[in-house]
Design an enzyme around this catalytic site. Structure first.
Site, PDB file in Angstrom:
ATOM      1  N   ASN A   9       9.489-101.531 -74.158  1.00  0.00           N
ATOM      2  CA  ASN A   9      10.161-101.259 -72.886  1.00  0.00           C
ATOM      3  C   ASN A   9      10.904-102.531 -72.479  1.00  0.00           C
ATOM      4  OD1 ASN A   9      10.896-100.651 -70.277  1.00  0.00           O
ATOM      5  ND2 ASN A   9       8.813-100.730 -69.447  1.00  0.00           N
ATOM      6  N   TRP A  10      12.202-102.519 -72.678  1.00  0.00           N
ATOM      7  CA  TRP A  10      12.985-103.738 -72.404  1.00  0.00           C
ATOM      8  C   TRP A  10      13.185-103.987 -70.914  1.00  0.00           C
ATOM      9  CZ3 TRP A  10      17.739-103.607 -76.250  1.00  0.00           C
ATOM     10  CH2 TRP A  10      17.274-103.512 -77.553  1.00  0.00           C
ATOM     11  N   LYS A  11      12.885-102.988 -70.115  1.00  0.00           N
ATOM     12  CA  LYS A  11      13.102-103.090 -68.655  1.00  0.00           C
ATOM     13  C   LYS A  11      14.573-103.442 -68.385  1.00  0.00           C
ATOM     14  CE  LYS A  11       8.278-104.239 -68.307  1.00  0.00           C
ATOM     15  NZ  LYS A  11       7.188-104.757 -67.518  1.00  0.00           N
ATOM     16  N   HIS A  94       6.367 -95.325 -64.615  1.00  0.00           N
ATOM     17  CA  HIS A  94       5.991 -96.722 -64.839  1.00  0.00           C
ATOM     18  C   HIS A  94       5.612 -97.352 -63.498  1.00  0.00           C
ATOM     19  CE1 HIS A  94       6.293-100.985 -65.757  1.00  0.00           C
ATOM     20  NE2 HIS A  94       6.144-100.645 -67.031  1.00  0.00           N
ATOM     21  N   GLU A  96       6.215-100.127 -62.209  1.00  0.00           N
ATOM     22  CA  GLU A  96       7.309-100.804 -61.493  1.00  0.00           C
ATOM     23  C   GLU A  96       8.149 -99.787 -60.717  1.00  0.00           C
ATOM     24  OE1 GLU A  96       8.850-102.983 -64.833  1.00  0.00           O
ATOM     25  OE2 GLU A  96       7.067-104.260 -64.797  1.00  0.00           O
ATOM     26  N   GLU A 166      -1.763 -98.348 -68.234  1.00  0.00           N
ATOM     27  CA  GLU A 166      -1.231 -99.673 -67.940  1.00  0.00           C
ATOM     28  C   GLU A 166      -1.819-100.179 -66.627  1.00  0.00           C
ATOM     29  OE1 GLU A 166       2.666-100.477 -70.098  1.00  0.00           O
ATOM     30  OE2 GLU A 166       3.194 -99.569 -68.197  1.00  0.00           O
ATOM     31  N   GLY A 172       3.152-107.738 -67.157  1.00  0.00           N
ATOM     32  CA  GLY A 172       4.046-108.879 -66.950  1.00  0.00           C
ATOM     33  C   GLY A 172       3.350-110.108 -66.392  1.00  0.00           C
ATOM     34  N   SER A 213       0.759-106.877 -70.924  1.00  0.00           N
ATOM     35  CA  SER A 213       0.628-108.183 -71.578  1.00  0.00           C
ATOM     36  C   SER A 213       0.145-108.107 -73.026  1.00  0.00           C
ATOM     37  CB  SER A 213      -0.266-109.107 -70.747  1.00  0.00           C
ATOM     38  OG  SER A 213       0.319-109.336 -69.467  1.00  0.00           O
ATOM     39  N   GLY A 234       6.160-104.622 -72.958  1.00  0.00           N
ATOM     40  CA  GLY A 234       7.283-105.081 -72.157  1.00  0.00           C
ATOM     41  C   GLY A 234       7.848-106.384 -72.689  1.00  0.00           C
ATOM     42  N   GLY A 235       7.465-107.484 -72.075  1.00  0.00           N
ATOM     43  CA  GLY A 235       8.032-108.802 -72.395  1.00  0.00           C
ATOM     44  C   GLY A 235       8.101-109.115 -73.889  1.00  0.00           C
TER      45      GLY A 235
HETATM   46  P1  PGA Z   1       4.331-106.294 -70.313  1.00  0.00           P
HETATM   47  O1  PGA Z   1       4.876-104.914 -69.735  1.00  0.00           O
HETATM   48  O2  PGA Z   1       4.040-106.082 -71.759  1.00  0.00           O
HETATM   49  O3  PGA Z   1       5.464-107.282 -70.072  1.00  0.00           O
HETATM   50  O4  PGA Z   1       3.114-106.639 -69.530  1.00  0.00           O
HETATM   51  C1  PGA Z   1       4.312-103.695 -70.138  1.00  0.00           C
HETATM   52  C2  PGA Z   1       5.051-102.569 -69.494  1.00  0.00           C
HETATM   53  O5  PGA Z   1       5.562-102.764 -68.394  1.00  0.00           O
HETATM   54  O6  PGA Z   1       5.152-101.462 -70.049  1.00  0.00           O
END
Ligand code: PGA
Length: 251
Positions: A9-11, A94, A96, A166, A172, A213, A234-235
């Site tokens: 997930n590149w966001k 998600h 976020e 999650e 993050g 993470s 994500g990251g």
């Molecule tokens: P993260 O994000 O790996 O940066 O913690 C995971 C996600 O938001 O799906």
């Protein structure tokens, strides 16, 4: 047997040029790991270009969000059939989006119905905040989110659905859950709710990912847990060597 799946997930990161470079770096490594389903979720603006690059490979694309209606006066939104032009998957709910964009159990439910109707595989995110965890409310929250997500859906094909556990406090932040704890939540809460909603067989067949993470170092410890079928990353999905290491760890 549930086939592992790793989604990046590149966001809201990478313009078209940066996306092109990242995908060019990833393709050879991702193509060599056939036993894992590999999904890239770039921002909307890069979907078309990335779709061209992965055409003819087994790498699938996902969108990071979607509106539930198929067309109309919804400024700024993308519809299921627009997403379907490029993607097999769509991330829904998600944290976020729940936190910053007022995504509710009700909108998550509408989006899941829209995805299923248009033959997109929803990756449905559930998870508790730190405050909820500290008050020992994880089970209650997961149950509420899952009941809300599937409200009015009577039957599902477990192959056309992915759930991602999650924990919000792990996203993050660099503070991943422990593999045993994530395994416990997925087995005893996520699958248990699937069992209540759709029966034991579907609960065992549906793929459940861990997200929060995940990195090249800890991925293997998560993925060897019996209930965890891969990761939503994500990251670390923005760094080719880390992402490839994570995908390898899912084999
Ligand atoms: P993260 O994000 O790996 O940066 O913690 C995971 C996600 O938001 O799906």
């Amino acid at each position: 047997m549930r086939k592992p799946l790793v989604a990046g997930n590149w966001k809201m990161n990478k313009n078209v040029q940066e996306a092109t470079l990242l995908v060019a770096d990833l393709i050879p490594g991702l193509e060599s790991v056939k036993t894992v389903d590999r999904v890239l979720c770039p921002p909307f603006t890069s979907l078309m270009v990335v779709a061209g690059m992965v055409a003819g490979t087994e790498i699938a694309l996902g969108a990071q969000n979607m509106h539930w209606e198929n067309s109309g006066a919804f400024t700024g939104e993308a519809s299921p059939s627009m997403i379907k032009e490029f993607c097999h998957y769509v991330i829904i709910g998600h944290s976020e989006r729940r936190t910053y964009f007022c995504e509710s159990d009700e909108t998550v439910n509408k989006k899941i119905k829209g995805a299923i109707l248009h033959d997109l595989i929803p990756i449905i995110c559930v998870g508790e905040t730190l405050e909820e965890r500290e008050k020992d409310r994880t089970g209650e929250i997961i149950s509420r989110q899952m009941k809300g997500a599937f409200q009015g859906i009577e039957s599902i094909d477990p192959a056309k659905l992915v759930i991602a556990y999650e924990p919000v406090w792990a996203i993050g932040t660099g503070k991943a859950s422990s593999p045993q704890d994530a395994n416990n939540v997925i087995g005893n809460m996520v699958r248990e709710n699937m069992k209540i909603l759709f029966g034991e067989e579907i609960a065992q067949l549906v793929r459940v990912l861990y997200g929060g993470s995940v990195n090249g170092q800890n991925a293997g410890d998560f993925f060897k847990q019996s209930e965890i079928d891969g990761g939503l990353v994500g990251g670390a999905s923005l760094k080719p060597s880390d992402f490839l290491q994570i995908v390898e760890a899912a084999t």
